[in-house]
Write an enzyme that holds these catalytic residues in place. Structure first.
Site, PDB file in Angstrom:
ATOM      1  N   CYS A 136     -72.748  47.345  -8.100  1.00 31.41           N
ATOM      2  CA  CYS A 136     -73.526  47.311  -6.912  1.00 31.41           C
ATOM      3  C   CYS A 136     -74.028  46.489  -7.028  1.00 31.41           C
ATOM      4  O   CYS A 136     -75.368  46.041  -7.136  1.00 31.41           O
ATOM      5  CB  CYS A 136     -73.842  48.714  -6.534  1.00 31.41           C
ATOM      6  SG  CYS A 136     -75.076  49.198  -4.989  1.00 31.41           S
ATOM      7  N   CYS A 149     -67.539  60.487  17.794  1.00 35.35           N
ATOM      8  CA  CYS A 149     -67.291  61.723  18.902  1.00 35.35           C
ATOM      9  C   CYS A 149     -66.277  61.419  20.117  1.00 35.35           C
ATOM     10  O   CYS A 149     -65.597  62.897  20.318  1.00 35.35           O
ATOM     11  CB  CYS A 149     -68.543  62.223  18.707  1.00 35.35           C
ATOM     12  SG  CYS A 149     -69.746  63.407  17.322  1.00 35.35           S
ATOM     13  N   LEU A 178     -74.801  67.655  25.972  1.00 32.99           N
ATOM     14  CA  LEU A 178     -74.941  68.828  26.311  1.00 32.99           C
ATOM     15  C   LEU A 178     -74.554  69.661  25.692  1.00 32.99           C
ATOM     16  O   LEU A 178     -75.348  71.147  24.438  1.00 32.99           O
ATOM     17  CB  LEU A 178     -76.067  69.605  27.438  1.00 32.99           C
ATOM     18  CG  LEU A 178     -76.502  68.092  28.654  1.00 32.99           C
ATOM     19  CD1 LEU A 178     -76.593  68.650  29.332  1.00 32.99           C
ATOM     20  CD2 LEU A 178     -77.204  67.784  27.743  1.00 32.99           C
ATOM     21  N   ASN A 214     -72.398  55.201  13.895  1.00 32.76           N
ATOM     22  CA  ASN A 214     -71.669  53.808  13.856  1.00 32.76           C
ATOM     23  C   ASN A 214     -72.077  53.815  11.871  1.00 32.76           C
ATOM     24  O   ASN A 214     -73.347  53.514  11.628  1.00 32.76           O
ATOM     25  CB  ASN A 214     -71.825  53.042  14.331  1.00 32.76           C
ATOM     26  CG  ASN A 214     -72.903  52.603  13.958  1.00 32.76           C
ATOM     27  OD1 ASN A 214     -73.683  51.572  13.528  1.00 32.76           O
ATOM     28  ND2 ASN A 214     -73.901  53.175  15.341  1.00 32.76           N
ATOM     29  N   LYS A 230     -83.804  58.766  25.058  1.00 32.30           N
ATOM     30  CA  LYS A 230     -83.091  60.240  24.579  1.00 32.30           C
ATOM     31  C   LYS A 230     -84.126  60.554  23.529  1.00 32.30           C
ATOM     32  O   LYS A 230     -84.614  61.288  23.419  1.00 32.30           O
ATOM     33  CB  LYS A 230     -82.005  59.790  23.055  1.00 32.30           C
ATOM     34  CG  LYS A 230     -79.926  60.679  24.009  1.00 32.30           C
ATOM     35  CD  LYS A 230     -79.536  60.497  23.291  1.00 32.30           C
ATOM     36  CE  LYS A 230     -77.930  60.300  23.025  1.00 32.30           C
ATOM     37  NZ  LYS A 230     -77.177  60.967  22.825  1.00 32.30           N
TER      38      LYS A 230
END
Length: 378
Positions: A356, A299, A178, A238, A193
């Site tokens: 790539c 985080c 929050l 992630n 969520k």
């Protein structure tokens, strides 16, 4: 030669005597009410081809808008085009109403009334207008992550009128969320969520469709999430999911709006190699190999300034809206760095990697890999 400016009462008298009264406001403005028996021709359309709308250059023409400014400019253009009898209503429809003259309100459905009221500030932007707002209304945005980045972005995309938001997140609301995940509230702790997000977004804009995927994104379900999306929003926390999203977007030709945060800093870019092979880079061009876990803690491990995801998520939301509308210059080929402590932004140019393994020109899609193992091996 100056344009004659007349009062609404004088305009009404001239109209009754045969003058053509033209409301030069946009259609959505006229829908809320227009002078009785007036013709609706938007200023830009009138100026672009006056002969198509007013073949008689000798006819008496009276123009009206909301306040008198647009009609005055349009009248000047008509005068320059050879129309000799042109006047503008001083004070426009605002004064017309104040003087008690009759206005006609077009019949509208509840959905149209909501549309014109809710998005009136967008509709006033020539770069958006009704056509652009309808594009937003028809758009589908796939959002991976209903957390720190997804929260502010989803709020503003719903407010902006993006028609369908597809939210994917397999987590539930925790009290520690929050501090930064503004979609969620104290009374929804423990709720999925995506369901908490749906409640918040529908309360803000009930006309937006919120499709929820309470699932962890994997190679098996990623295409189901993004196949019908116009834009894909990366709010993941992630590396395995970021690489997976990148590869899927390259394969399916979807623009990917990337964002990442760490402590007091954030990054934003647009990876659009799927649609622009050889011209735009993908995420793998920027990060061919993921960093080791200790170099990029999440985080929960490193902490994050609560307002930082708001700044980064809103920049991402801006890029999503621009991509849908085809406005401005996207961040494709550029990485924007934001330093909250220094309150600075800097930009790094990105080039596509000709070798790539995923987006190189002419290279077939190599297939999905075990992204967890790929990231853990570094």
């Amino acid at each position: 030669m100056s344009i004659e400016q007349i009062s609404p009462a004088q305009a009404r008298q001239r109209q009754q005597a045969g003058a053509i009264l033209i409301d030069v406001r946009e259609a959505h403005e006229r829908a809320a009410g227009h002078a009785e028996h007036s013709l609706g021709i938007a200023k830009d359309a009138l100026e672009a081809d006056p002969d198509a709308n007013l073949p008689d250059r000798g006819a008496e023409i009276v123009l009206i808008c909301q306040s008198g400014a647009r009609s005055l400019r349009a009248a000047q253009r008509l005068l320059e085009a050879g129309y000799a009898r042109v006047a503008s209503v001083d004070g426009g429809t605002a004064r017309w109403i104040a003087e008690g003259l009759l206005m006609v309100v077009s019949e509208q459905s509840e959905a149209d009334r909501d549309f014109y009221d809710r998005y009136s500030r967008h509709l006033r932007l020539p770069e958006v207008g009704e056509a652009g707002q309808r594009k937003l209304q028809a758009a589908r945005v796939a959002m991976v992550g209903a957390g720190g980045l997804g929260s502010p972005a989803a709020f503003y995309l719903a407010a902006a009128g993006v028609g369908t938001l597809m939210l994917a997140d397999d987590d539930v609301v925790d009290r520690s969320n929050l501090q930064r995940q503004i979609l969620h509230t104290e009374d929804r702790i423990g709720v999925a969520k995506v369901e908490s997000a749906r409640i918040a977004l529908n309360a803000l804009n009930p006309r937006v469709q919120v499709e929820t995927f309470a699932e962890r994104i994997t190679s098996d379900n990623v295409e189901r999430l993004i196949a019908d999306a116009d834009v894909v929003f990366d709010g993941a926390d992630n590396f395995p999911v970021r690489y997976l999203l990148n590869d899927a977007c390259v394969k399916l030709g979807k623009p990917l709006v990337y964002g990442a945060i760490h402590r007091f800093e954030g990054q934003v870019s647009v990876f659009d190699a799927g649609r622009h092979r050889g011209a735009c880079p993908c995420y793998r061009c920027l990060f061919p190999q993921p960093p080791p876990p200790e170099a990029a803690p999440n985080c929960a491990e490193a902490g994050v300034l609560g307002v930082l995801p708001g700044v980064v998520g809103l920049i991402q939301a801006t890029e999503v809206v621009k991509l849908i509308l085809g406005l401005g210059e996207s961040l494709a080929g550029r990485l924007l760095h934001f330093d909250a402590l220094g309150m600075r932004m800097r930009e790094t140019r990105l080039r596509p990697d000709p070798d790539c393994p995923v987006c190189a020109t002419g290279r077939a899609f190599p297939g999905y890999i075990d992204y967890q193992a790929f990231c853990a091996a570094q």
